[in-house]
Design an enzyme around this catalytic site. Sequence first.
Site, PDB file in Angstrom:
ATOM      1  N   TYR A 199      14.391 -17.184 -32.771  1.00 17.28           N
ATOM      2  CA  TYR A 199      14.710 -17.011 -34.199  1.00 17.28           C
ATOM      3  C   TYR A 199      15.906 -17.861 -34.647  1.00 17.28           C
ATOM      4  O   TYR A 199      16.528 -18.530 -33.832  1.00 17.28           O
ATOM      5  CB  TYR A 199      14.837 -15.546 -34.594  1.00 17.28           C
ATOM      6  N   GLU A 200      16.136 -17.865 -35.925  1.00 13.38           N
ATOM      7  CA  GLU A 200      17.167 -18.721 -36.531  1.00 13.38           C
ATOM      8  C   GLU A 200      16.889 -20.198 -36.232  1.00 13.38           C
ATOM      9  O   GLU A 200      17.804 -20.995 -36.023  1.00 13.38           O
ATOM     10  CB  GLU A 200      18.546 -18.294 -36.004  1.00 13.38           C
ATOM     11  N   GLY A 201      15.587 -20.565 -36.256  1.00  9.30           N
ATOM     12  CA  GLY A 201      15.168 -21.921 -35.887  1.00  9.30           C
ATOM     13  C   GLY A 201      14.934 -21.981 -34.395  1.00  9.30           C
ATOM     14  O   GLY A 201      15.879 -21.843 -33.617  1.00  9.30           O
TER      15      GLY A 201
ATOM     16  N   GLN B 222      15.994 -26.848 -33.141  1.00  7.36           N
ATOM     17  CA  GLN B 222      17.404 -27.220 -32.951  1.00  7.36           C
ATOM     18  C   GLN B 222      17.505 -28.608 -32.328  1.00  7.36           C
ATOM     19  O   GLN B 222      18.350 -29.418 -32.712  1.00  7.36           O
ATOM     20  CB  GLN B 222      18.120 -26.222 -32.015  1.00  7.36           C
TER      21      GLN B 222
END
Lengths: 578, 578
Positions: free
Chosen positions: B433-435, B440
Amino acid sequence: MNPYQAPLGEMRFLLEHVFNAEATWQGLASLEGMVDMDTALAILEEAAKLNRDLVHPINRPGDEEGVGFSEGKVTTPKGYKDAYDAFVEGGWIGLCGDPEYGGMGMPKMLGVLVDEMGYSACNAFNLYGSLTAGAALAINAHGAEALKAKYLPKLYSGEWAGAMDMTEPQAGSDLRHIRTRAEPQEDGSYLVSGSKIFITGGDQDLTENVIHLVLAKISGSNSLSLFLVPKIAVDDNGNLAEPNGVSVGSIEHKMGLKGSATCVMNFDGARGWLIGRENKGLACMFTMMNYERLAIGIQGLGSAQAAVQMASEYAKERLQGNAAGSSNAADPILVHGDVRRMLLTIKTLTDAGRALAVHTGKQLDLAKFAEDEIQVAKASRYVGLLTPVAKAFLTDRGLDITIMAQQVFGGHGYIRETGIEQLVRDTRIAQIYEGTNGIQAIDFLGRKVTGDNLATLKEFVAEHIEVLSDACDKANALKAGFAAFTEVAAWINDNKLTRPALINAVAVDMLDAFGYLLYGYYHLLMRNTAIAAGSELAPAKEAYCDFYFAKLLPKAEALLSAAKAGDELLMSLPEAYF
Amino acid sequence: MNPYQAPLGEMRFLLEHVFNAEATWQGLASLEGMVDMDTALAILEEAAKLNRDLVHPINRPGDEEGVGFSEGKVTTPKGYKDAYDAFVEGGWIGLCGDPEYGGMGMPKMLGVLVDEMGYSACNAFNLYGSLTAGAALAINAHGAEALKAKYLPKLYSGEWAGAMDMTEPQAGSDLRHIRTRAEPQEDGSYLVSGSKIFITGGDQDLTENVIHLVLAKISGSNSLSLFLVPKIAVDDNGNLAEPNGVSVGSIEHKMGLKGSATCVMNFDGARGWLIGRENKGLACMFTMMNYERLAIGIQGLGSAQAAVQMASEYAKERLQGNAAGSSNAADPILVHGDVRRMLLTIKTLTDAGRALAVHTGKQLDLAKFAEDEIQVAKASRYVGLLTPVAKAFLTDRGLDITIMAQQVFGGHGYIRETGIEQLVRDTRIAQIYEGTNGIQAIDFLGRKVTGDNLATLKEFVAEHIEVLSDACDKANALKAGFAAFTEVAAWINDNKLTRPALINAVAVDMLDAFGYLLYGYYHLLMRNTAIAAGSELAPAKEAYCDFYFAKLLPKAEALLSAAKAGDELLMSLPEAYF
């Protein structure tokens, strides 16, 4: 998600072309006439159907429901009993069993593929049959004729199940500390008392009886002996009699494998019979260990194959982002390089892993069935060398593969209903049980590689690697890699006596380095074989081989660097630094 | 198991010696007089106590119980509410918040250490506060003054919670496909309608209100805008009014993080207010993303530290096998080289990870608080470069570390009550999650490394690596490693236009290579700093540095080899090969 589909094309390619199954079988008197490629393929197809239609459907629900335990009784999840009945009706537990006692006598190089399917379909369910086959193997190898006649047919038929009872709270990797005791009786039997933990399939509601193989110490001795202890006594006619003082204390709540009962077993003066000789229990265990360790390696392989299939399917269906230059609203994520990197990584590791499994199975068959003593001895050495690699490398990579496959699913991979996270949880244990992968590595480096001063290693490299064509870059890379490995191994061998912690400290790095090199060999072998056979698989095999050599093989060098650093960096540090 | 103990000595060493916290803070007008080392240490000690005594005890029971959902209401596990009340009473959510609205204004390089403790103590619990702090950050950066005054004090105080609502079933990594709509109203507000999935802390029973930041498209536009949408409307006096058309559709059943509510959120004409400008929602999200991504990296670090502590403790207590020459019945497993290899691997990766977190936090502080524009711009570039590495490398290594720690426990590591398997399950999501970590890596290589034609990379290497002493072997190894990295990056930069799939295909290998090199830098820095400061930690830091360089740094080279192989190996293959 589509139902599980066994990779029959890959399996056939390995048997038919890469490892010359038919020629191998025809050269072995016990197998000749019993099995040819047509039989083998028919067996694989049947196993594929069974695992797709009956076993895989119970995998997810069984994880949700888990095993129950109430008033001393273990209950398996809904559907397990029906699947088990169908499974044993097909004779699958006795597939590689001794025909003299009702087994089918099939070669292990076929058995490993059937086992892969079972683990792909449902890790937890397949363990019940695997433990039974393992127990039968030990009884057949070391048991007295009367025990074999009484127990083997019922184990091969699946009417009764088997379990291995080794671990105790204070005796895990270090079995010297076992406290379970066996009192000799006048009739030649023993009364076994003690408590065992982590007993896979210690009890269940699938079979009427469970035949425990229990490691214990005969009173007065500090050595281990192996005993056959049935849950329910069996009378002279082979019928079930009274309960035998064997009970389940509790079941464990685990990270995964929730459909498999992991039991605390209590033996209260349970009547048992010696398997093999007094105080030689470990030797009996070792006989079967090569089989069991390979079987657990295949748990890693089966999980890996299931994960590859799920991730590949998802990557072709899930629409997010675009290929360079695409004017679609969105493309399947398969267009992204990073997704391809993940899929090819897990696919090439899995394919090479299957080659390792079949290769090890073939050596087990040669060691068991060949008539030429020299051939038997060599195959046994190769079994010894390859087995710890198969157990550890297949299960370590198995976990890596399930985790990478989960990553392909993005957020959906973390949700239980998708099913991929279950594979991660289920397969995690395979790195631990049946001897942790650290123990495997010490066995590999300490006994198999340096135990005979590198003789088997050099023999293996000479027969498999040094014969590769000098005109091929990849062959030369492998030759250089194995030469570097041998050089580090020689350094370890030269220093093992003066630095007694060396082998333990670098064993895992060495096993992993060997594993990555060996997988390179299998990819080159598959590529070359496919081309030589004019197989339609050849272009794909070339692509996989290119990918593996460029992207994954470089890891071997880093691991050898790490091993060369030796033991002092670790052993010289005081406890406070840890 | 002992209770969680925060590594205060390590934290102090990093702040005080390695990253010169006090001098840094004294040089920044907004921080000068607000925070010195004594204050910082007092805060760390208080956080350590809170997480040990109140948060860690709810970690295991919360995993067993999980979040409940019934009749549209989410309930957190027993004990969460009490722990939450104590947590917010201490003002922890506003630790790095804007003092103008009730935040404590503390620097991020301190905040990351507090966050590490929170994730070590309980991944699931810490997320609730982390999401609230993240939402406050976005509102503070882009919200209108009236919104800030109305919402920030209640968020910093923890009276209300925050949530980020981005993902939809068809819009995960690819947010273009968001379908949630916002209808402009005459009073300047919007009515938001749509459905969001995977919303962490979308609802709970800890706070009276949840402030959602929702990405949606204003009717008629295909661009994204960001909206503040409270669960319960807030009147002009800041009091709660009527429900606002925000409801929970269901909660997800997940691999781990079972105490954290992951919600499907439905917005049915819910009234919201624009944050930032119309159609510039992504830009607003990006402002906070560097903070949020670092925070998720720290989830990996916190899990790693907890795992290190548990494995170290177990290795000193568990008796199995013997040290060479020992005459004990059994020794602690810490005597075995392979156990030491595992413990040192996870310890050195975790220590370097903490250095990366503090270093990134320091650059965030400089970018936020420095008055010199040139310094701000440089710090912002470094934040950009380091943040995707911190998010991906800390979480990838975080999972590796928890798995290796679990291996130290042997069979006991697979049992739920031991607790180590929960860390594996809880931290697995942080890679997604969060990319995702693949995203990344593409950000790192595509935007941060090649986006400015390697200018920031070269600046970073010149400032950190090239200044290292030429008399030191390890410094030279790092210089060579970063030079090799830069060379491959230059090749990628030269080819990125003609080979548009190249960056995506090799990004993860490049990020990982950079990560391993960077960790080498931190180990050398910690070693050199400890020696220069005459610290009692110096001998240990030297030993860790030696271990890291010999055993782990070689991975960087293998990863660069893999990256050099480029994209064609992957991109030229037909779909059928996958």
